[in-house]
Design a protein around this motif. Structure first.
Motif, PDB file in Angstrom:
ATOM      1  N   GLY A  71       0.812  -1.221   0.000  1.00 22.04           N
ATOM      2  CA  GLY A  71       0.000   0.000   0.000  1.00 22.04           C
ATOM      3  C   GLY A  71       0.842   1.266   0.000  1.00 22.04           C
ATOM      4  O   GLY A  71       0.336   2.341   0.307  1.00 22.04           O
ATOM      5  N   GLY A  72       2.132   1.153  -0.317  1.00 19.71           N
ATOM      6  CA  GLY A  72       2.984   2.345  -0.314  1.00 19.71           C
ATOM      7  C   GLY A  72       3.514   2.617   1.081  1.00 19.71           C
ATOM      8  O   GLY A  72       3.342   1.829   2.007  1.00 19.71           O
ATOM      9  N   ARG A  73       4.142   3.785   1.208  1.00 19.89           N
ATOM     10  CA  ARG A  73       4.843   4.092   2.450  1.00 19.89           C
ATOM     11  C   ARG A  73       4.305   5.400   3.024  1.00 19.89           C
ATOM     12  O   ARG A  73       4.072   6.346   2.268  1.00 19.89           O
ATOM     13  CB  ARG A  73       6.322   4.237   2.091  1.00 19.89           C
ATOM     14  N   ALA A  74       4.105   5.459   4.332  1.00 20.37           N
ATOM     15  CA  ALA A  74       3.580   6.686   4.934  1.00 20.37           C
ATOM     16  C   ALA A  74       4.328   7.017   6.222  1.00 20.37           C
ATOM     17  O   ALA A  74       4.912   6.149   6.862  1.00 20.37           O
ATOM     18  CB  ALA A  74       2.092   6.531   5.233  1.00 20.37           C
ATOM     19  N   MET A  75       4.279   8.290   6.562  1.00 22.43           N
ATOM     20  CA  MET A  75       4.938   8.791   7.775  1.00 22.43           C
ATOM     21  C   MET A  75       3.875   8.975   8.852  1.00 22.43           C
ATOM     22  O   MET A  75       2.930   9.755   8.669  1.00 22.43           O
ATOM     23  CB  MET A  75       5.601  10.130   7.441  1.00 22.43           C
ATOM     24  N   CYS A  76       4.002   8.270   9.957  1.00 22.68           N
ATOM     25  CA  CYS A  76       3.028   8.395  11.044  1.00 22.68           C
ATOM     26  C   CYS A  76       3.557   9.340  12.114  1.00 22.68           C
ATOM     27  O   CYS A  76       4.679   9.178  12.598  1.00 22.68           O
ATOM     28  CB  CYS A  76       2.738   7.029  11.651  1.00 22.68           C
ATOM     29  N   LEU A  77       2.756  10.317  12.488  1.00 22.22           N
ATOM     30  CA  LEU A  77       3.126  11.219  13.579  1.00 22.22           C
ATOM     31  C   LEU A  77       2.832  10.485  14.886  1.00 22.22           C
ATOM     32  O   LEU A  77       1.673  10.278  15.243  1.00 22.22           O
ATOM     33  CB  LEU A  77       2.330  12.524  13.514  1.00 22.22           C
ATOM     34  N   LEU A  78       3.898  10.059  15.538  1.00 22.19           N
ATOM     35  CA  LEU A  78       3.746   9.201  16.711  1.00 22.19           C
ATOM     36  C   LEU A  78       3.995   9.991  17.988  1.00 22.19           C
ATOM     37  O   LEU A  78       5.087  10.512  18.212  1.00 22.19           O
ATOM     38  CB  LEU A  78       4.744   8.033  16.607  1.00 22.19           C
ATOM     39  N   SER A  79       2.970  10.067  18.829  1.00 20.44           N
ATOM     40  CA  SER A  79       3.137  10.725  20.125  1.00 20.44           C
ATOM     41  C   SER A  79       3.266   9.616  21.152  1.00 20.44           C
ATOM     42  O   SER A  79       3.347   8.445  20.801  1.00 20.44           O
ATOM     43  CB  SER A  79       1.902  11.571  20.428  1.00 20.44           C
ATOM     44  N   GLY A  80       3.244   9.950  22.411  1.00 22.95           N
ATOM     45  CA  GLY A  80       3.300   8.894  23.422  1.00 22.95           C
ATOM     46  C   GLY A  80       1.909   8.478  23.871  1.00 22.95           C
ATOM     47  O   GLY A  80       1.766   7.747  24.847  1.00 22.95           O
ATOM     48  N   GLY A  81       0.884   8.940  23.167  1.00 19.29           N
ATOM     49  CA  GLY A  81      -0.490   8.692  23.617  1.00 19.29           C
ATOM     50  C   GLY A  81      -1.025   7.331  23.199  1.00 19.29           C
ATOM     51  O   GLY A  81      -0.292   6.468  22.707  1.00 19.29           O
ATOM     52  N   ILE A  82      -2.328   7.165  23.384  1.00 22.00           N
ATOM     53  CA  ILE A  82      -2.964   5.890  23.048  1.00 22.00           C
ATOM     54  C   ILE A  82      -3.242   5.807  21.551  1.00 22.00           C
ATOM     55  O   ILE A  82      -3.140   4.744  20.937  1.00 22.00           O
ATOM     56  CB  ILE A  82      -4.298   5.753  23.832  1.00 22.00           C
ATOM     57  N   ASP A  83      -3.584   6.951  20.953  1.00 19.21           N
ATOM     58  CA  ASP A  83      -4.159   6.915  19.611  1.00 19.21           C
ATOM     59  C   ASP A  83      -3.170   6.658  18.471  1.00 19.21           C
ATOM     60  O   ASP A  83      -3.426   5.829  17.595  1.00 19.21           O
ATOM     61  CB  ASP A  83      -4.892   8.240  19.344  1.00 19.21           C
ATOM     62  N   SER A  84      -2.058   7.377  18.472  1.00 26.23           N
ATOM     63  CA  SER A  84      -1.214   7.279  17.275  1.00 26.23           C
ATOM     64  C   SER A  84      -0.597   5.892  17.037  1.00 26.23           C
ATOM     65  O   SER A  84      -0.511   5.479  15.876  1.00 26.23           O
ATOM     66  CB  SER A  84      -0.169   8.394  17.243  1.00 26.23           C
ATOM     67  N   PRO A  85      -0.213   5.130  18.082  1.00 29.80           N
ATOM     68  CA  PRO A  85       0.268   3.772  17.767  1.00 29.80           C
ATOM     69  C   PRO A  85      -0.833   2.915  17.127  1.00 29.80           C
ATOM     70  O   PRO A  85      -0.560   2.112  16.241  1.00 29.80           O
ATOM     71  CB  PRO A  85       0.665   3.204  19.134  1.00 29.80           C
ATOM     72  N   VAL A  86      -2.076   3.131  17.566  1.00 29.61           N
ATOM     73  CA  VAL A  86      -3.191   2.382  16.979  1.00 29.61           C
ATOM     74  C   VAL A  86      -3.372   2.802  15.511  1.00 29.61           C
ATOM     75  O   VAL A  86      -3.603   1.963  14.627  1.00 29.61           O
ATOM     76  CB  VAL A  86      -4.504   2.609  17.778  1.00 29.61           C
ATOM     77  N   ALA A  87      -3.218   4.102  15.251  1.00 31.95           N
ATOM     78  CA  ALA A  87      -3.343   4.594  13.870  1.00 31.95           C
ATOM     79  C   ALA A  87      -2.266   3.965  12.984  1.00 31.95           C
ATOM     80  O   ALA A  87      -2.537   3.540  11.851  1.00 31.95           O
ATOM     81  CB  ALA A  87      -3.243   6.119  13.847  1.00 31.95           C
ATOM     82  N   ALA A  88      -1.041   3.876  13.495  1.00 28.40           N
ATOM     83  CA  ALA A  88       0.059   3.275  12.718  1.00 28.40           C
ATOM     84  C   ALA A  88      -0.265   1.817  12.417  1.00 28.40           C
ATOM     85  O   ALA A  88      -0.139   1.352  11.281  1.00 28.40           O
ATOM     86  CB  ALA A  88       1.373   3.366  13.503  1.00 28.40           C
ATOM     87  N   TYR A  89      -0.744   1.118  13.433  1.00 23.19           N
ATOM     88  CA  TYR A  89      -1.101  -0.299  13.254  1.00 23.19           C
ATOM     89  C   TYR A  89      -2.189  -0.455  12.182  1.00 23.19           C
ATOM     90  O   TYR A  89      -2.115  -1.312  11.308  1.00 23.19           O
ATOM     91  CB  TYR A  89      -1.582  -0.856  14.606  1.00 23.19           C
ATOM     92  N   MET A  90      -3.198   0.420  12.252  1.00 26.06           N
ATOM     93  CA  MET A  90      -4.320   0.262  11.319  1.00 26.06           C
ATOM     94  C   MET A  90      -3.928   0.507   9.872  1.00 26.06           C
ATOM     95  O   MET A  90      -4.394  -0.177   8.964  1.00 26.06           O
ATOM     96  CB  MET A  90      -5.477   1.168  11.731  1.00 26.06           C
TER      97      MET A  90
END
Ligand code: ATP
Ligand code: MG
Length: 396
Positions: free
Chosen positions: A178-197
């Protein structure tokens, strides 16, 4: 023991002319992910990945766990291969699944015959093996409607395989298609889940984290690296770009009206992330934003922050409830680390009354005194790139 894993392909099966390309990528991913566990032969035939341990010392349990988190696979079966004749199949079932049958109250046999040259139909195979098993295990009754245990027999091109119930795979599409993307990763709950999805939809993920030392601590940075490491269980190794954000945050504090602090800061984050990602071939950004969760997550705020980039911003959590997000975080194993109480740079200089319905014109005026280009170039030049892999030591 002579054992083999059969990993059943998910949506790839539906791909027309691209199927081969998807399969090649998946095979590559499986090979790379199993490397730390020893030598395995990995090949794809008949919409199935075959994984065969090739050395005595291979860590078969570790490899099995790893296979269950590789995207592109819907079901995983641990099997015993045998000759393609009924006596061998029966012997294999007794040897490999006998203990399970001794414990179960009822069973059935389900057969699949993808080798059409095999002289019996699937129903005939099930009847024959089922009959023999009923005699061998008199305490376990045949129940074709609601059996407690199911024995599976697959007669394939190279061999027959027997196994118990399959376990679910990670689903999705193979990482990288699906190509390559840059995930803005904070220390919170949401962004790791977004990266996984997004990784689950086949994207190769790279992360960027904005770090405001000394306002945020070394521990906060390690927490983010640890979150990235946990996500690599699913998406394979990744690069985390650490961007020093202190100077930008101080410049915003000193030069902009307070109600726009967060918005202006997020516009910097987006633009820097796009620039850092472009050099590495990232064609999109990913954030853990969720409509209405905080002041900077209104439609108007997202318009203003999105205006600084020209690649798509994927927000896979945008329409989810917090509870749904938390349950995914728990499932993928990031929740416990996410809730550790270290600060994020977003919580430094938070406005008391943030603007929730900003217009682009207002924000452009509010950031007029900043030398954006110079600040951005400096931040991009300061990027520290850290390669994170699942087998690294936990960082926290
Ligand atoms: P999260 O749980 O992911 O931290 P959040 O609900 O706290 O999200 P915000 O703080 O508004 O929401 O951040 C929204 C998104 O912006 C985050 O999901 C993440 O993608 C990105 N983000 C926030 N802080 C940082 C940071 N320090 N570095 C990189 N990205 C960040
Ligand atoms: Mg946050």
């Amino acid at each position: 023991m002579n054992e083999i894993f059969l990993l059943k392909l998910g949506e790839i099966v539906l791909k027309g002319s691209n199927k081969r390309q998807f399969e090649n990528r998946l095979r590559q991913n499986v090979r790379r992910r199993l490397k730390p566990y020893g030598e395995f032969d990995v090949y794809i035939m008949q919409s199935t990945v075959y994984v065969k341990p090739m050395d005595e010392n291979a860590d078969v349990e570790g490899a099995w766990e790893a296979c269950r988190s590789i995207f592109g696979i819907v079901n995983c079966c641990r099997c015993k291969p045998c000759e393609k004749d009924l006596d061998s199949i029966f012997d294999a079932v007794v040897e490999y699944l006998g203990e399970d049958l001794e414990c179960a109250k009822s069973f059935k046999v389900e057969s699949k015959r993808s080798d059409k040259a095999f002289p019996m139909t699937s129903i005939q195979i099930s009847q024959d093996i089922g009959g023999r098993l009923a005699e061998r295990y008199p305490d376990c009754a045949v129940d074709v409607h609601k059996p407690e245990y199911t024995v599976f027999v697959e007669v394939r091109d190279l061999a027959a395989y027997v196994h118990g119930p399959a376990v679910p795979g990670a689903g999705g599409l193979p990482t990288g298609v699906g190509g390559r993307a840059m995930c803005l990763l904070s220390g919170g709950i949401d962004s790791p889940v977004a990266a996984y999805m997004m990784a689950k939809r086949g994207m190769e993920i790279e992360c960027v984290h904005f770090f405001s030392y000394p306002y945020t601590s070394e521990l906060a940075k390690n927490k983010v690296l640890e979150l990235a490491r946990l996500v690599t269980k699913y998406c394979g190794r990744m690069t985390v770009n650490i961007v020093s954000f202190t100077e930008i945050q101080e410049a915003i504090r000193d030069n902009c009206p307070e109600e726009f602090f967060t918005l202006i800061m997020r516009r910097f984050m987006m633009e820097i992330s796009q620039r850092v990602g472009k050099d590495d071939g990232c064609g999109a950004l990913i954030t853990g934003e969720n409509l209405g969760q905080v002041a900077s997550q209104t439609m108007e705020a997202m318009t203003v922050t999105g205006a600084v980039v020209d690649v798509p911003i994927f927000m896979p959590l945008v329409g989810m409830d917090k509870e749904e997000i938390i349950s995914i975080a728990r499932k993928i194993g990031t929740l416990e680390t996410s809730i550790l109480p270290y600060e994020d740079c977003c919580t430094v200089f938070t406005p008391r009354h943030p603007k929730t319905k900003p217009s682009l014109g207002q924000v452009l005026r509010a950031e007029r005194k900043l030398n954006r280009e110079e600040l951005i170039e400096k931040a991009v030049a300061s990027v520290e790139k850290i390669l994170v892999q699942y087998h690294d030591e936990p960082l926290i």
